[in-house]
Design a protein around this motif. Sequence first.
Motif, mmCIF file in Angstrom:
data_model
loop_
_atom_site.group_PDB
_atom_site.id
_atom_site.type_symbol
_atom_site.label_atom_id
_atom_site.label_comp_id
_atom_site.label_asym_id
_atom_site.label_seq_id
_atom_site.Cartn_x
_atom_site.Cartn_y
_atom_site.Cartn_z
ATOM 1 N N GLY B 404 -13.206 32.465 -16.833
ATOM 2 C CA GLY B 404 -13.173 31.121 -17.402
ATOM 3 C C GLY B 404 -14.452 30.791 -18.138
ATOM 4 N N ALA B 405 -15.587 31.244 -17.585
ATOM 5 C CA ALA B 405 -16.872 30.984 -18.235
ATOM 6 C C ALA B 405 -16.919 31.680 -19.593
ATOM 7 C CB ALA B 405 -18.010 31.473 -17.346
ATOM 8 N N VAL B 406 -16.402 32.924 -19.628
ATOM 9 C CA VAL B 406 -16.405 33.652 -20.893
ATOM 10 C C VAL B 406 -15.482 32.956 -21.894
ATOM 11 C CG1 VAL B 406 -15.847 35.848 -21.984
ATOM 12 C CG2 VAL B 406 -16.959 35.813 -19.750
ATOM 13 N N GLU B 407 -14.310 32.506 -21.398
ATOM 14 C CA GLU B 407 -13.369 31.802 -22.269
ATOM 15 C C GLU B 407 -13.981 30.536 -22.852
ATOM 16 O OE1 GLU B 407 -9.658 30.868 -20.444
ATOM 17 O OE2 GLU B 407 -9.092 32.980 -20.277
ATOM 18 N N ALA B 408 -14.783 29.853 -22.004
ATOM 19 C CA ALA B 408 -15.412 28.619 -22.481
ATOM 20 C C ALA B 408 -16.570 28.920 -23.414
ATOM 21 C CB ALA B 408 -15.897 27.790 -21.295
ATOM 22 N N GLY B 409 -16.899 30.212 -23.550
ATOM 23 C CA GLY B 409 -17.985 30.599 -24.449
ATOM 24 C C GLY B 409 -19.358 30.340 -23.868
ATOM 25 N N ILE B 410 -19.437 30.185 -22.544
ATOM 26 C CA ILE B 410 -20.748 29.974 -21.924
ATOM 27 C C ILE B 410 -21.112 31.238 -21.158
ATOM 28 C CG2 ILE B 410 -22.141 28.327 -20.611
ATOM 29 C CD1 ILE B 410 -19.903 26.332 -20.888
ATOM 30 N N TRP B 411 -21.626 32.236 -21.876
ATOM 31 C CA TRP B 411 -21.953 33.527 -21.271
ATOM 32 C C TRP B 411 -22.937 33.432 -20.116
ATOM 33 C CZ3 TRP B 411 -19.685 38.113 -21.879
ATOM 34 C CH2 TRP B 411 -18.770 38.227 -22.931
ATOM 35 N N PRO B 412 -23.992 32.619 -20.236
ATOM 36 C CA PRO B 412 -24.979 32.608 -19.138
ATOM 37 C C PRO B 412 -24.344 32.326 -17.782
ATOM 38 C CG PRO B 412 -25.794 31.356 -20.999
ATOM 39 C CD PRO B 412 -24.391 31.736 -21.319
ATOM 40 N N VAL B 413 -23.258 31.534 -17.772
ATOM 41 C CA VAL B 413 -22.621 31.210 -16.496
ATOM 42 C C VAL B 413 -21.996 32.457 -15.877
ATOM 43 C CG1 VAL B 413 -20.770 29.889 -15.444
ATOM 44 C CG2 VAL B 413 -22.269 28.816 -17.103
ATOM 45 N N ALA B 414 -21.389 33.301 -16.713
ATOM 46 C CA ALA B 414 -20.834 34.554 -16.197
ATOM 47 C C ALA B 414 -21.940 35.403 -15.592
ATOM 48 C CB ALA B 414 -20.124 35.302 -17.319
ATOM 49 N N VAL B 415 -23.119 35.382 -16.229
ATOM 50 C CA VAL B 415 -24.259 36.128 -15.691
ATOM 51 C C VAL B 415 -24.675 35.543 -14.344
ATOM 52 C CG1 VAL B 415 -26.650 36.801 -16.094
ATOM 53 C CG2 VAL B 415 -25.042 36.725 -18.002
ATOM 54 N N VAL B 416 -24.642 34.199 -14.245
ATOM 55 C CA VAL B 416 -24.991 33.543 -12.988
ATOM 56 C C VAL B 416 -24.051 33.996 -11.873
ATOM 57 C CG1 VAL B 416 -24.909 31.318 -11.788
ATOM 58 C CG2 VAL B 416 -26.132 31.512 -13.943
ATOM 59 N N VAL B 417 -22.750 34.046 -12.189
ATOM 60 C CA VAL B 417 -21.766 34.475 -11.187
ATOM 61 C C VAL B 417 -22.067 35.903 -10.746
ATOM 62 C CG1 VAL B 417 -19.324 34.922 -10.769
ATOM 63 C CG2 VAL B 417 -20.009 32.932 -12.100
ATOM 64 N N PHE B 418 -22.376 36.766 -11.732
ATOM 65 C CA PHE B 418 -22.671 38.157 -11.428
ATOM 66 C C PHE B 418 -23.921 38.278 -10.560
ATOM 67 C CE2 PHE B 418 -24.846 42.134 -12.552
ATOM 68 C CZ PHE B 418 -23.887 43.034 -12.105
ATOM 69 N N LEU B 419 -24.973 37.550 -10.954
ATOM 70 C CA LEU B 419 -26.228 37.598 -10.196
ATOM 71 C C LEU B 419 -26.019 37.135 -8.756
ATOM 72 C CD1 LEU B 419 -29.146 36.250 -12.399
ATOM 73 C CD2 LEU B 419 -29.022 38.405 -11.153
ATOM 74 N N SER B 420 -25.265 36.045 -8.612
ATOM 75 C CA SER B 420 -25.060 35.525 -7.265
ATOM 76 C C SER B 420 -24.270 36.530 -6.435
ATOM 77 C CB SER B 420 -24.334 34.183 -7.326
ATOM 78 O OG SER B 420 -22.959 34.377 -7.264
ATOM 79 N N THR B 421 -23.345 37.241 -7.086
ATOM 80 C CA THR B 421 -22.593 38.267 -6.364
ATOM 81 C C THR B 421 -23.527 39.358 -5.857
ATOM 82 O OG1 THR B 421 -20.741 37.825 -7.798
ATOM 83 C CG2 THR B 421 -20.669 39.856 -6.563
ATOM 84 N N MET B 422 -24.467 39.760 -6.725
ATOM 85 C CA MET B 422 -25.423 40.796 -6.327
ATOM 86 C C MET B 422 -26.279 40.325 -5.147
ATOM 87 S SD MET B 422 -25.173 43.536 -8.033
ATOM 88 C CE MET B 422 -23.412 43.395 -8.081
ATOM 89 N N LEU B 423 -26.736 39.068 -5.234
ATOM 90 C CA LEU B 423 -27.593 38.554 -4.158
ATOM 91 C C LEU B 423 -26.798 38.386 -2.861
ATOM 92 C CD1 LEU B 423 -29.759 35.993 -6.119
ATOM 93 C CD2 LEU B 423 -30.606 37.946 -4.844
ATOM 94 N N THR B 424 -25.526 37.960 -2.999
ATOM 95 C CA THR B 424 -24.672 37.859 -1.815
ATOM 96 C C THR B 424 -24.530 39.228 -1.173
ATOM 97 O OG1 THR B 424 -23.461 36.151 -2.987
ATOM 98 C CG2 THR B 424 -22.483 36.968 -0.972
ATOM 99 N N LEU B 425 -24.324 40.232 -2.032
ATOM 100 C CA LEU B 425 -24.227 41.598 -1.532
ATOM 101 C C LEU B 425 -25.497 41.968 -0.779
ATOM 102 C CD1 LEU B 425 -22.566 44.176 -1.461
ATOM 103 C CD2 LEU B 425 -23.696 44.899 -3.543
ATOM 104 N N ALA B 426 -26.651 41.487 -1.279
ATOM 105 C CA ALA B 426 -27.917 41.832 -0.630
ATOM 106 C C ALA B 426 -27.928 41.379 0.820
ATOM 107 C CB ALA B 426 -29.084 41.205 -1.398
#
Lengths: 123, 508
Positions: B404-426
Motif C-alpha cells: 500500500g505504501a508503494v501504491e501511495a508512492g511513499i517509498w520511505p514508508v515501505a523502507v520503514v516497514v522493512f527496517l522495523s521487520t529487521m529490528l523485530t527479527l533482531a
Amino acid sequence: MLELLATRYAYVVFIVLLSVGLYMVIASQNLVKKVIGVNLFQTAIFLFFVAAAYIEGGSAPVVPKDPAGPTAVLVSPLPHVIVLTAIVVGIALTAVGLALIIRIYTEYGTLREDVLREVRADD
Amino acid sequence: MIEQLPVLLIVTPILAATLSLLLGVRYGRAGWSIAALTTTALFGLAVWLATSVFSGGTIVYEVGNFPRPIGIELVADRLSALVVVLVAGVSAGVLAYTRRGGPRGTSFYSAYLLLVGGLLGLSLTGDVFNMFVFLEITGLTTYALIAKGESGESAVAALKYLIIGTVGASLYLIGVGFLFLATGTLNMVDLAASIPAAEGGYANPLVLAAFAFVFVGFAIKIALFPLHTWQPDAYQRAPDGVTALISALVSTVSAYALFRVIYSVFTIEFLVATPHVTEVIVAFGSVSVLAGTALAVIQTEIKRTLAYSSVSQFGLVVLAYGLANETALLGGLVHLLGHAIMKGGLFLAFGVVAAKTGARTVDEYAGLARRAPFAAGTFAVLGLALVGVPPSIGFVGKWYIAVGAVEAGIWPVAVVVFLSTMLTLAYVARLIEKMYFTPPTGDVHAAERAVAADGGAENDAEATTRNPVSAGMLGAAVFAALLVVALGFSGSVFDSLLGPFVKVVLNG
C-alpha cells in the motif's frame, strides 16, 4: 482582544483551568494533587460544554402548556446531559485513583512522587 | 432477535459482572463459572452477529426506539462484527488461562466482565459521546485489573496509566465538544454528513482542531511513540493473565475506534481535502514504528520487549490509516486483528513459562526449549509471526501495508516497514537463540521449579500439587499459535470479508 475576553470569558476560563490542571498533573510531586489536577482538567471540559449550551435569555426545554403560545428560546439539553454523564465518569475515575493512592501509601509510606521513585529504586 | 444482538452483547457482560459480585458474597468460587459461561455465550452471540452481518448487511439497533438524530445507535457492520468476534474470543481464551494462572477472586472476574462489556460497547457504538463513555469504562476496569498485581509496583503503574489515560480520554472529549459545536450532532452517520455542511466545511478550524484533539487522545490510548510511556510499566507490572488480555484487546479496540472516527466520522473526503493531516498521521506512525522496535531491542525484560513491540506494531496500523488507499487500509485492519492474537498469545506463552520456570528475562530463557518444549515452541512460532515470516497473519498484514505504501508512492514508508521487520527479527531471533541454542545457566531456582513435565496431560489432582501450568493455560497459548499460522493462509478470506467494507469506506 479585550472584547473577546469580555464576551467569551467562559472559554478563556476553560483554557486557563485546562492549563492549570495539566500543569498540576505534570509538575506537582504529590500524588493526591495530581489527581486533583486531573479533576480540574475534567472540570474545565464540563465548563466548556455548559458554556457552549448557554443562550442569553434561553429557558429550559420543557414542552409549554399552551402549544399555540409564544415560542420561547430554548437551551439545548444535550450538552448538559453529556456533562452529567461525564461528571459520573469523573467521579469513578477519582475513586479508583484515590484507591490506588491508598494502596501505594500502605506499600511505600509516601505520597510524594520523588520519594516514591527513590524508595522503588532502593528495592 | 437479530436486531437485539448488539445491545445484548453489551448488556450481558455488565449484568454478569454484578451477578458475579452478588453471588460472590455467598459462594466464594462462583466468579470463574459465571465469567466462563458469559464469555462463551458472548462468543456464540458474536459469531452469530458476524454471520448475519456478513450475509445480511449492517445491523443497526436504536436504543429506546428513538430514531437517529435524537436517539443513540449501536451499529454492527463488517469491521465491528470482526472486532466483536475477536474481543469475545480472546476474552474466553484468556479466561481459560486465568483458571489456574490467576489472578482470581470475584472482584477480578467482575472487573474482567466489565472490561469485556466496555470493549464490546466501544466496538459497537455509533455515537461519538458514547464512545467516550465506553472508552472510560474500558480504561477504569483496565486500571483496576493492572492493580491486581501482587507488588506495590502494579499500583504505581496503574496510577500512572490512570492519570495519562484520563488526560487522553479527556482530550478526546474536547474533540467531541468541538465537533458538537461545529455541527450540533453526535451521531457518527449524521456527523459524516454535517461536517462538510458546517460553516467552512473541512477547512473549518473547529473541525481541524476537533480532529487534532481526537487523534492525540487516541494516540495516548493506543500508545503511539512519544505518548506510550504508560504502556511498558502497565504491561510489565500487571499479572500475566491480565497482560495477555489488555495487550490483545485494549489498545486494539482503541485503534479500531480511531479508524471509526477517521473514516466514519471525518470520512475520506476530509483526508483528501486536508493532505497535511494524512502526512502527520503517516509521520506519527512511522516514528512510532522505528522508535518502538529500537526500544524493544534494548530491553532485557521480556514483558517490556513485548510492550515496546506493541508500540511499533500499532505505529504500523496507524500509518496504514494515513496512507488511505485500499491495500494499505486492508493491511492495517488485518494487522490490527492479527496483532491482537499474536501479542495475546505471546503474553500467554510468557505466562506459562513464568509459572513453570520463573524465567522472566532474556538471559533466563537460556535452554528453555529443553525445560518447557511446548511453551518455547509456541513462543518461537508467535515470535516469528510477529516478525512477519510467512505463512502467518503477521506477514499478510505487513505485506499489504508495504504494498500500500508503494501504491501511495511513499517509498520511505515501505523502507520503514522493512527496517522495523529487521529490528523485530533482531529481538525475536535473540530469544529463539537463547531458547534453543544456549545451554541453560546453572539457575538452581529455575531448575527446582521445572520438575514437572510440560504438557499438563497428567491427572488433575496430581497436577495441582506438582504442575503450576494447567492444560487450559498451555492450550490457550498453543491455540493462539495455531490460529496465527492458520490465518496466514487466509489472506484471500480477509480480502473477501473486509475488502467490500474498505471499498465502501474509501469511495463513499
